[in-house]
Design a protein around this motif. Structure first.
Motif, PDB file in Angstrom:
ATOM      1  N   PRO A  52       0.862  -1.176   0.000  1.00 53.23           N
ATOM      2  CA  PRO A  52       0.000   0.000   0.000  1.00 53.23           C
ATOM      3  C   PRO A  52       0.906   1.236   0.000  1.00 53.23           C
ATOM      4  N   ILE A  53       0.376   2.350  -0.457  1.00 57.13           N
ATOM      5  CA  ILE A  53       1.143   3.587  -0.249  1.00 57.13           C
ATOM      6  C   ILE A  53       0.639   4.151   1.080  1.00 57.13           C
ATOM      7  N   TYR A  54       1.566   4.541   1.916  1.00 57.80           N
ATOM      8  CA  TYR A  54       1.227   4.834   3.305  1.00 57.80           C
ATOM      9  C   TYR A  54       0.839   6.302   3.495  1.00 57.80           C
ATOM     10  N   TYR A  56       6.001  -4.133   8.390  1.00 58.57           N
ATOM     11  CA  TYR A  56       5.680  -5.541   8.142  1.00 58.57           C
ATOM     12  C   TYR A  56       5.331  -5.760   6.677  1.00 58.57           C
ATOM     13  N   THR A  57       4.347  -5.002   6.183  1.00 56.99           N
ATOM     14  CA  THR A  57       3.916  -5.222   4.793  1.00 56.99           C
ATOM     15  C   THR A  57       5.097  -5.048   3.845  1.00 56.99           C
ATOM     16  N   THR A  58       5.877  -4.015   4.097  1.00 56.73           N
ATOM     17  CA  THR A  58       6.986  -3.746   3.185  1.00 56.73           C
ATOM     18  C   THR A  58       8.038  -4.848   3.271  1.00 56.73           C
ATOM     19  N   THR A  72       4.064   6.734  -0.817  1.00 56.11           N
ATOM     20  CA  THR A  72       3.221   7.424   0.158  1.00 56.11           C
ATOM     21  C   THR A  72       1.986   8.035  -0.488  1.00 56.11           C
ATOM     22  N   ASP A  73       0.922   8.050   0.327  1.00 52.57           N
ATOM     23  CA  ASP A  73      -0.408   8.528  -0.056  1.00 52.57           C
ATOM     24  C   ASP A  73      -0.560   9.872   0.653  1.00 52.57           C
ATOM     25  N   GLU A  74      -0.565  10.953  -0.103  1.00 48.91           N
ATOM     26  CA  GLU A  74      -0.322  12.249   0.537  1.00 48.91           C
ATOM     27  C   GLU A  74      -1.499  13.214   0.527  1.00 48.91           C
TER      28      GLU A  74
HETATM   29  N1  MSP Z   1      -3.068   5.089   2.218  1.00 53.46           N
HETATM   30  C1  MSP Z   1      -3.821   3.915   2.446  1.00 53.46           C
HETATM   31  C2  MSP Z   1      -3.472   2.832   1.453  1.00 53.46           C
HETATM   32  C3  MSP Z   1      -3.640   3.208   0.028  1.00 53.46           C
HETATM   33  S1  MSP Z   1      -3.112   1.944  -1.028  1.00 53.46           S
HETATM   34  C4  MSP Z   1      -3.587   2.396  -2.555  1.00 53.46           C
HETATM   35  C5  MSP Z   1      -3.547   3.406   3.840  1.00 53.46           C
HETATM   36  N2  MSP Z   1      -2.405   3.800   4.396  1.00 53.46           N
HETATM   37  S2  MSP Z   1      -1.918   3.423   5.869  1.00 53.46           S
HETATM   38  O1  MSP Z   1      -0.781   4.266   6.130  1.00 53.46           O
HETATM   39  O2  MSP Z   1      -2.979   3.490   6.795  1.00 53.46           O
HETATM   40  O3  MSP Z   1      -1.353   1.997   5.767  1.00 53.46           O
HETATM   41  C6  MSP Z   1      -2.192   0.898   5.907  1.00 53.46           C
HETATM   42  C7  MSP Z   1      -1.368  -0.352   5.759  1.00 53.46           C
HETATM   43  O4  MSP Z   1      -0.337  -0.413   6.751  1.00 53.46           O
HETATM   44  C8  MSP Z   1      -2.164  -1.618   5.991  1.00 53.46           C
HETATM   45  O5  MSP Z   1      -2.905  -1.997   4.873  1.00 53.46           O
HETATM   46  C9  MSP Z   1      -1.062  -2.584   6.323  1.00 53.46           C
HETATM   47  O6  MSP Z   1      -0.382  -2.894   5.145  1.00 53.46           O
HETATM   48  C10 MSP Z   1      -0.176  -1.740   7.196  1.00 53.46           C
HETATM   49  N3  MSP Z   1      -0.594  -1.799   8.594  1.00 53.46           N
HETATM   50  C11 MSP Z   1      -1.024  -0.771   9.369  1.00 53.46           C
HETATM   51  N4  MSP Z   1      -1.208  -1.235  10.634  1.00 53.46           N
HETATM   52  C12 MSP Z   1      -0.910  -2.551  10.678  1.00 53.46           C
HETATM   53  C13 MSP Z   1      -0.740  -3.493  11.723  1.00 53.46           C
HETATM   54  N5  MSP Z   1      -1.030  -3.231  12.978  1.00 53.46           N
HETATM   55  N6  MSP Z   1      -0.241  -4.709  11.393  1.00 53.46           N
HETATM   56  C14 MSP Z   1       0.154  -5.023  10.119  1.00 53.46           C
HETATM   57  N7  MSP Z   1       0.026  -4.154   9.130  1.00 53.46           N
HETATM   58  C15 MSP Z   1      -0.733  -3.004   9.297  1.00 53.46           C
HETATM   59  O7  MSP Z   1      -4.350   2.657   4.341  1.00 53.46           O
END
Ligand code: MSP
Length: 573
Positions: A17-19, A31-33, A56-58
């Motif tokens: 995902p972009i964070y 973890y995901t990365t 990153t999702d900004e």
């Molecule tokens: N920006 C959106 C994603 C867009 S993708 C087109 C988003 N970002 S986020 O920063 O909230 O990141 C979510 C992602 O972070 C989850 O889908 C997962 O991959 C990871 N995690 C966030 N918290 C987590 C845990 N506690 N445990 C494992 N992974 C989790 O959603």
């Protein structure tokens, strides 16, 4: 071949995902990365041409609000936090090929082009909508979901009643095609239980999705000349999902190329082999994303091959939450890496993580237990014992393996295996696990070989035989044992490499192995595909007389009585 098993191809495209940049990087993002990274490294090792994307999702209201609360422009907040995410990804050793930011022109301009195309095709239209809005998630939920959730949002706040005149994406038009696609691609969403959850939600019927906002401005503007006029920004989820395509220049190669994306070179990676995500964003990826692609004219064969949704890490038995303040954040992970090594942190995440349907715990006690059991006492200890004995009894030169067919591997009083076969089986099994996205199980094949080496040493006791080394035949016997052990550890190290890139590269330096094109540069690529590198007594096998050094132990035993590493005491925190 069924529709669910697409033909093998060489390019391999994996994404995270972009964070969101309104948050700080924590164990969840790491973890995901890390899982994506291990998968990418495995595929490179198999000889595939990999493209690994993160970023990153900004945009969106949350970022706008966080920035306002800090009194800084949203772009400044985005710049600062995007840099932190990038640093976090580097800190965990992620070998990404590109880091996309949704505020980059290459992305923004293609998203606008996609939006315009969808308006022209009638898949996005203007309309007014009223419903239950989850502010934290920035999404509307259906009446049924709202009732099931007791009118409470994901973040615990009440859901809000809201209405908007906006652009809407006609998700409803794609219900039948999506269902047919799912029927034909039973592995589209993994694990299977998650797919069932998604499909169950189709009973409510798919609804139009609002895809623009007028109540805030931090987003990609809908082009002014479209029928809704100025003042709309594109919904952050439509913006975000498109990153997987814009990074390759798949939405508009000409615009992309004009913004520096090598679209022609990257086209071959499409579609994604796997979008790796957390369970909470599955709906967007499994339903909205393919529907948007369908609306943009992508044929079924050009849709992502798999959406893999893992579960969540919790911390010391408790859900991580802002209120509890118990997030395992990056400084904490860095403190673990400082004490136990980065590869040890990766090992824990990869082998103990929530890859399947259940959440997994990050606990200090378990970390030390796993570290000692798998890394210090097994992998490191076996490499060290074998290296030691080769130094001691054979002056550091790999001894003769015995007859070409001598690969008998005594692992207990009553069990003899064949070393060549166990190595080949491990390789085959790892490959099969990877095809099913069982990244943890693939790694365990390496671990299994190390355990067999341990058992072989215990069953044959070369250190005892060494007392009689000058008796006829004994030297040859020890030589055979140590050769088999070294050769199996070499194969094991290859299978462990995606999790332990630094430590395995270190072992290869101790043992003078040219597995990487450039021994000192783990990103230099591999000398050959895994099948060749890992063949027991194959082309890349140890040759008799090859000089090795035992080196230092790769992982020192950890003392469970020490207090847990904490960010405050870490030198780098
Ligand atoms: N920006 C959106 C994603 C867009 S993708 C087109 C988003 N970002 S986020 O920063 O909230 O990141 C979510 C992602 O972070 C989850 O889908 C997962 O991959 C990871 N995690 C966030 N918290 C987590 C845990 N506690 N445990 C494992 N992974 C989790 O959603």
């Amino acid at each position: 071949m069924t529709a669910s098993t697409p033909p093998a191809r060489n390019p391999f495209y994996i994404t995270t995902p972009i964070y969101y940049v309104n948050d700080r990087p924590h164990i969840g993002h790491c973890y995901t990365t890390t899982v994506a990274d291990a998968a990418a490294r495995f595929q490179r090792l198999l000889g595939r041409d990999v493209f690994f994307l993160t970023g990153t999702d900004e945009h969106g209201q949350k970022v706008e609000k966080s920035a306002a609360a800090k009194g800084v422009p949203p772009q400044a907040l985005a710049d600062e936090n995007a840099a932190q995410f990038r640093a976090a990804m580097d800190a965990i050793g992620a070998s990404y090929d590109d880091f996309i930011r949704t505020t980059q022109p290459r992305h923004k301009r293609q998203v606008q082009a996609a939006f315009e195309r969808l308006v022209q095709s009638g898949d996005i239209e203007l309309g007014t909508f009223e419903g239950w809005y989850d502010e934290g998630q920035e999404e509307y939920v259906t009446e049924n979901q709202a009732r099931e959730k007791n009118y409470t949002a994901f973040n615990g706040q009440p859901l809000k009643r809201a209405s908007e005149t906006n652009y809407y994406f006609r998700l409803d038009k794609y219900q039948a095609r999506l269902e047919k696609f799912y029927d034909q691609h039973p592995d589209f969403v993994k694990p299977a239980a998650r797919f069932n959850e998604v499909r169950a939600r189709f009973r409510d019927g798919l609804q139009k999705v609002p895809v623009s906002r007028t109540n805030f401005s931090w987003g990609i503007p809908v082009p002014d000349h479209l029928p809704g006029g100025p003042g709309h920004v594109i919904y952050v989820w439509i913006d975000a999902l498109l990153n997987y395509a814009t990074a390759l220049g798949k939405i508009d190669p000409v615009i992309a190329a004009s913004c520096g994306v090598p679209a022609a070179e990257r086209a071959k990676y499409w579609p994604a082999d796997v979008h790796l995500i957390g369970k909470e964003i599955l709906w967007f990826h499994a339903v909205i994303w393919p529907a948007v692609l369908m609306a943009l004219g992508f044929q079924d064969a050009q849709l992502p091959r798999c959406i893999y949704a893992h579960s969540f890490f919790i911390s010391e038995g408790k859900k991580m939450s802002k209120t509890l303040g118990n997030f395992i954040d990056l400084p904490t992970l860095t403190a673990y890496a400082d004490r136990y090594s980065l590869d040890a942190v990766r090992w824990y995440l990869l082998t103990q993580g929530p890859l399947n349907e259940t959440d997994a715990d990050f606990s200090y006690a378990k970390f030390v237990e796993v570290y000692n059991a798998d890394l210090a006492n097994t992998f490191s200890n076996s490499c060290n014992r074998v290296g030691n004995m080769i130094e001691k009894y054979f002056a550091g030169a790999i001894p003769a393996p015995g007859a070409p067919d001598d690969s008998k591997l005594l692992v207990s009083d009553s069990v003899t295996l064949d070393a060549r076969t166990v190595a080949a089986d491990a390789l085959r099994a790892a490959h099969a696990h990877l095809d099913r996205h069982e990244f943890d199980a693939a790694l365990m094949q390496g671990q299994k070989l190390v355990t067999l080496v341990d058992q072989h040493i215990n069953a044959t006791e070369p250190f005892k035989l060494a007392k009689r080394i000058d008796e006829p035949g004994v030297r040859g016997q020890i030589a055979g044992i140590l050769y088999r052990c070294a050769e199996l550890l070499r194969v094991a190290s290859l299978l462990l490499h995606p999790a332990l890139p630094e430590k395995t590269a270190q072992l290869w330096r101790y043992w003078n192995l040219d597995i990487l094109k450039d021994r000192n540069n783990p990103r230099s690529g591999f000398a050959a595909p895994l099948a060749d590198l890992a063949a027991f007594r194959g082309r890349f096998a140890f040759k008799t007389g090859h000089a090795i050094t035992k080196g230092d132990p790769l992982f020192m035993r950890a003392d469970p009585k020490l207090p847990p590493p904490s960010a405050a005491t870490s030198p780098t925190a």
